[in-house]
Scaffold this motif. Structure first.
Motif, mmCIF file in Angstrom:
data_model
loop_
_atom_site.group_PDB
_atom_site.id
_atom_site.type_symbol
_atom_site.label_atom_id
_atom_site.label_comp_id
_atom_site.label_asym_id
_atom_site.label_seq_id
_atom_site.Cartn_x
_atom_site.Cartn_y
_atom_site.Cartn_z
ATOM 1 N N LYS A 165 4.236 3.070 6.723
ATOM 2 C CA LYS A 165 5.884 4.064 6.400
ATOM 3 C C LYS A 165 6.965 3.444 6.694
ATOM 4 O O LYS A 165 7.867 4.394 6.437
ATOM 5 C CB LYS A 165 5.587 4.332 8.521
ATOM 6 N N SER A 166 6.940 2.301 6.143
ATOM 7 C CA SER A 166 8.564 1.428 6.230
ATOM 8 C C SER A 166 8.551 2.068 5.040
ATOM 9 O O SER A 166 9.950 2.048 4.019
ATOM 10 C CB SER A 166 8.716 0.485 6.687
ATOM 11 N N ALA B 5 0.766 -1.455 -0.132
ATOM 12 C CA ALA B 5 0.064 0.077 0.319
ATOM 13 C C ALA B 5 0.719 1.480 0.475
ATOM 14 O O ALA B 5 0.465 2.330 -0.918
ATOM 15 C CB ALA B 5 -0.808 -0.117 1.131
ATOM 16 N N GLY B 6 2.030 1.039 0.937
ATOM 17 C CA GLY B 6 2.742 2.050 1.043
ATOM 18 C C GLY B 6 3.409 2.653 -0.743
ATOM 19 O O GLY B 6 3.275 3.338 -1.362
ATOM 20 N N MET B 7 4.279 1.433 -1.385
ATOM 21 C CA MET B 7 4.748 1.828 -2.510
ATOM 22 C C MET B 7 3.374 2.425 -3.480
ATOM 23 O O MET B 7 3.891 3.190 -4.283
ATOM 24 C CB MET B 7 4.954 0.405 -3.051
ATOM 25 N N ASN C 124 11.136 1.986 15.940
ATOM 26 C CA ASN C 124 10.285 2.915 14.983
ATOM 27 C C ASN C 124 8.776 3.152 14.921
ATOM 28 O O ASN C 124 8.331 3.786 14.136
ATOM 29 C CB ASN C 124 10.042 0.792 13.803
ATOM 30 N N PHE C 125 8.318 2.981 16.157
ATOM 31 C CA PHE C 125 6.544 3.487 16.690
ATOM 32 C C PHE C 125 6.713 4.134 18.322
ATOM 33 O O PHE C 125 7.662 3.708 18.747
ATOM 34 C CB PHE C 125 6.045 2.620 17.052
ATOM 35 N N THR C 126 6.147 5.123 18.872
ATOM 36 C CA THR C 126 5.446 6.414 19.432
ATOM 37 C C THR C 126 4.344 6.167 19.625
ATOM 38 O O THR C 126 3.543 5.585 18.989
ATOM 39 C CB THR C 126 5.848 7.829 19.549
ATOM 40 N N ILE C 127 4.092 6.514 21.167
ATOM 41 C CA ILE C 127 2.483 6.332 21.289
ATOM 42 C C ILE C 127 2.059 7.440 22.224
ATOM 43 O O ILE C 127 3.067 8.224 23.412
ATOM 44 C CB ILE C 127 1.878 5.540 22.611
ATOM 45 N N ASP C 128 1.447 8.534 21.687
ATOM 46 C CA ASP C 128 1.433 9.871 22.346
ATOM 47 C C ASP C 128 2.602 10.335 22.072
ATOM 48 O O ASP C 128 2.948 11.276 23.302
ATOM 49 C CB ASP C 128 0.215 9.763 23.389
#
Length: 425
Positions: free
Chosen positions: A209-210, A166-168, A356-360
């Protein structure tokens, strides 16, 4: 390069399954290469497997599981006379339907719905000589029963791969000027807010996001399962809210149908959606349930113990993507997905790598140490990775990562109401 399994929705493979909870054989009979019907197994002492599905014969999730049963038969040698399938089972029917399967001589019983777990645990206590395997269950370890087992798959890994595809495509749309960086939104339709869906949503977002850091994911929950009209409404709401692409964790073809009507690329779930959306369906996520069915049946045949909790992913061949659609696929997608697949199988890639990710805006490690709502996830963290489905097969993730938001508003214009008689006067 295209080595991904295409799930073919063939009604011929399920026409013999009777709906409304009635038992029937999967097929009338297996045939050998010379066309002769194989009647070798008629002895009731032979192993028999029963399957309970909450959905109808043509529902995508039932179709996916039946495909798994067919492959399991090929691997284990079980014939149609050794398979009993019941569909359209309601929560109130599970106890009696399990009893009926035991009476028919089933040595192992598989159930798909979360609604069946209470009845399955009770049956395991009642029938200690029968093995009971509950998909997406949560009680096997606590039950202490040696004949009760939970199993699931790491579906979030397939959603990560779908996210790459999907990102591509989103990158291609950005380059073509079809979307801009400020409205680079992918809609995600899911049945309900639960750990099973959230892990897939987060996995999909991280896959996107990658390869496309500008994209965001907008989630909307349908609130029910296998409601075609509600799924369609959910898709229309997301498109009206600004989604230029769609992904689904629902179980009808409505999402793909709406996307086809609106020329919106879509990632499907369970089965190939290319026939429904020939110019819009990119691929679908799916599970190969034959991997577990074969494992459990062989364990019984070989008189080995079945794992209390079993969960397979790409490494085991238990999750995958269906056929890619050449009409819409962005250049380079297959190579990029194949590379990530190989890394997953080798253990070189972890979907939920916490850097590779955060939360708030905070790291998961920080939240685990400082926020009481996240302390329960501490045992799932190791070496910078959140290990989903590690302690038990059922997912536990109940937080959405940054870059994912939830849509609840009504974005569709209301139908203009006719003026009342008084207003017309």
């Amino acid at each position: 390069m295209k080595r991904y399994l295409a799930i073919v929705v063939a009604f011929a493979m399920i026409f013999s399954m009777t709906a409304c909870g009635r038992a029937s054989k999967l097929f009338e009979g297996n045939t050998s290469q010379d066309g002769q019907t194989n009647q070798a197994v008629e002895d009731e002492s032979q192993l028999k497997a029963g399957f309970l599905f909450p959905s109808g014969n043509d529902a995508p999730d039932t179709v996916s599981h039946v495909e798994g049963i067919r492959k399991m038969q090929s691997e284990t040698g079980l014939t149609d006379s050794q398979i009993v399938i019941k569909t359209n089972i309601t929560k109130e029917q599970y106890e009696s339907e399990i009893d009926a399967l035991v009476e028919k001589g089933c040595d192992i019983i598989f159930a798909k719905s979360a609604d069946s777990e209470e009845a399955m645990v009770a049956a395991a206590q009642k029938y200690p000589e029968v093995q009971f395997c509950q998909e997406d269950g949560k009680k096997a370890q606590k039950s202490g029963l040696s004949n009760y087992h939970n199993f699931y798959v790491k579906l979030y890994e397939a959603y990560y791969m779908a996210g790459i595809a999907a990102g591509m495509k989103m990158n291609e749309m950005l380059n073509d000027g079809k979307v801009s960086s400020y409205n680079c939104v992918i809609g995600f339709a899911a049945t309900r807010e639960n750990a099973e869906n959230i892990s897939c949503i987060n996995g999909f977002s991280l896959g996107v996001k990658s390869v496309c850091t500008q994209a965001s994911v907008l989630v909307r929950y349908v609130g029910s399962k296998e409601d075609y009209d509600a799924d369609g409404e959910c898709a229309r709401q997301l498109i009206a809210a600004g989604a230029h692409m769609m992904c689904q964790r629902t179980f009808t073809a409505a999402i793909a149908t709406v996307c086809a009507e609106n020329d919106v690329p879509v990632v499907g779930n369970e089965v190939n959606m290319i026939n429904t959306a020939p110019n819009e369906a990119i691929t679908s996520t799916t599970a190969d349930w034959s991997v577990y069915y074969t494992y459990a049946v062989n364990a019984l045949l070989e008189q080995k113990e079945i794992d209390t909790d079993w969960c397979g992913g790409y490494k085991e061949g238990a999750v995958l993507l269906t056929q890619f659609n050449d009409k819409i696929l962005a250049d380079g997608t297959i190579d990029r997905v194949a590379e990530a697949e190989a890394q997953l199988r080798k253990g070189e890639l972890s979907v939920f790598k916490t850097e590779n990710f955060t939360i708030d805006g905070e790291s998961l490690e920080s939240l685990v140490e400082n926020n009481g709502n996240y302390k329960k996830y501490k045992t799932y963290l190791k070496d910078g990775v959140f290990r989903e489905s590690y302690k038990r097969s059922a997912p536990v993730m109940k937080f959405l990562i940054d870059g994912v938001s939830v849509s609840t508003g009504n974005y569709l214009e209301e139908e203009p109401q006719e003026a009342t008689t008084e207003e017309n006067q």
